[in-house]
Design a protein around this motif. Structure first.
Motif, PDB file in Angstrom:
ATOM      1  N   THR A   6     -14.642 -26.008  -4.803  1.00  0.00           N
ATOM      2  CA  THR A   6     -15.331 -25.218  -3.786  1.00  0.00           C
ATOM      3  C   THR A   6     -15.763 -23.892  -4.398  1.00  0.00           C
ATOM      4  O   THR A   6     -14.922 -23.155  -4.927  1.00  0.00           O
ATOM      5  CB  THR A   6     -14.436 -24.962  -2.557  1.00  0.00           C
ATOM      6  N   ALA A   7     -17.049 -23.613  -4.362  1.00  0.00           N
ATOM      7  CA  ALA A   7     -17.564 -22.314  -4.813  1.00  0.00           C
ATOM      8  C   ALA A   7     -17.455 -21.327  -3.655  1.00  0.00           C
ATOM      9  O   ALA A   7     -17.658 -21.693  -2.492  1.00  0.00           O
ATOM     10  CB  ALA A   7     -19.011 -22.443  -5.267  1.00  0.00           C
ATOM     11  N   ILE A   8     -17.127 -20.080  -3.975  1.00  0.00           N
ATOM     12  CA  ILE A   8     -16.899 -19.076  -2.939  1.00  0.00           C
ATOM     13  C   ILE A   8     -17.515 -17.742  -3.343  1.00  0.00           C
ATOM     14  O   ILE A   8     -17.511 -17.376  -4.525  1.00  0.00           O
ATOM     15  CB  ILE A   8     -15.382 -18.913  -2.668  1.00  0.00           C
ATOM     16  N   ASP A   9     -18.049 -17.041  -2.362  1.00  0.00           N
ATOM     17  CA  ASP A   9     -18.595 -15.705  -2.610  1.00  0.00           C
ATOM     18  C   ASP A   9     -18.381 -14.832  -1.376  1.00  0.00           C
ATOM     19  O   ASP A   9     -18.586 -15.288  -0.249  1.00  0.00           O
ATOM     20  CB  ASP A   9     -20.092 -15.762  -2.927  1.00  0.00           C
ATOM     21  N   PHE A  10     -17.935 -13.591  -1.602  1.00  0.00           N
ATOM     22  CA  PHE A  10     -17.754 -12.608  -0.538  1.00  0.00           C
ATOM     23  C   PHE A  10     -18.734 -11.455  -0.700  1.00  0.00           C
ATOM     24  O   PHE A  10     -19.088 -11.087  -1.827  1.00  0.00           O
ATOM     25  CB  PHE A  10     -16.345 -12.009  -0.575  1.00  0.00           C
ATOM     26  N   GLU A  11     -19.134 -10.872   0.411  1.00  0.00           N
ATOM     27  CA  GLU A  11     -19.770  -9.560   0.427  1.00  0.00           C
ATOM     28  C   GLU A  11     -18.849  -8.629   1.208  1.00  0.00           C
ATOM     29  O   GLU A  11     -18.176  -9.065   2.150  1.00  0.00           O
ATOM     30  CB  GLU A  11     -21.148  -9.610   1.071  1.00  0.00           C
ATOM     31  N   THR A  12     -18.791  -7.361   0.801  1.00  0.00           N
ATOM     32  CA  THR A  12     -17.872  -6.413   1.431  1.00  0.00           C
ATOM     33  C   THR A  12     -18.622  -5.244   2.048  1.00  0.00           C
ATOM     34  O   THR A  12     -19.720  -4.882   1.614  1.00  0.00           O
ATOM     35  CB  THR A  12     -16.839  -5.881   0.417  1.00  0.00           C
TER      36      THR A  12
END
Length: 205
Positions: A6-12
């Motif tokens: 699973t690829a994951i990316d966050f923005e904060t």
């Protein structure tokens, strides 16, 4: 190659690792994208101030997350979506740091996951002037995406790892990590166990 992850990316919202305001997830099975998930997140109280610079980068404003789910609800979806998958992320230390920090902040247990950094894999796979996500993704044949949209970034990250696995003839992420000599990371109880095994119980005191 038939890799699963699973690829994951966050923005904060700001410099706090607990200020996640969006997350993108891409499930890859047998080297193909089979599902995606994108959620806006209302950051936890005390970590919910939106920095002008961050807004300028990802375009998410306080008004956009005012009615969004808070992390416990989104986290439940993430857990169901990812299962026991390895995570991959571009500059994975950042995204895994956000996952650990916001989960701990809201009083939930950090889940067990191994992970691989697509930035480090790209460095060992391509010869580029820059290994920023748009450049590395282009080398993998993934172009014209909206950088800093969490779902688009997760899709780009997935494309890099699938392409790199095929190029190195690696059938799983553990093999890809070994071939590229990229360290496999871990979060949650598995990370604590591995640290204890590596350094001995006194290292955690």
């Amino acid at each position: 190659m038939p890799v699963d992850f699973t690829a994951i990316d966050f923005e904060t919202a700001n410099a706090s690792s607990s200020s996640a305001c969006s997350v993108g997830l891409v499930k890859v099975v047998d080297g193909k994208v089979v599902d995606t998930l994108y959620r806006l997140i209302k950051p936890p109280f005390g970590h919910d101030e939106f920095n002008e610079w961050n807004v300028r980068i990802h375009g998410i404003t306080p008004a956009m997350v005012a009615g969004a789910d808070e992390w416990p609800a989104v986290f439940a979806e993430l857990r169901e979506f990812a299962g026991d998958d390895w995570f991959v992320a571009h500059n994975a230390g950042f995204d895994m740091g956000v996952l650990k920090s916001i989960t701990s902040t809201v009083g939930l247990p950090v889940p067990d996951h191994r992970y691989l950094c697509s930035l480090q894999v790209a460095r060992k796979t391509y010869h580029l002037d820059s290994y920023r996500l748009p450049v590395a993704a282009m080398a993998a044949g993934f172009e014209d995406f909206s950088h800093h949209n969490a779902l688009d970034d997760a899709q780009a990250c997935a494309a890099i790892v699938v392409h790199a696995a095929a190029r190195h003839e690696a059938g799983d992420l553990e093999r890809l990590a070994k071939i590229t000599q990229v360290r496999v990371g871990a979060i949650g109880p598995v990370a604590v166990r591995e640290q204890r095994n590596l350094h001995g119980p006194m290292a955690l005191n």
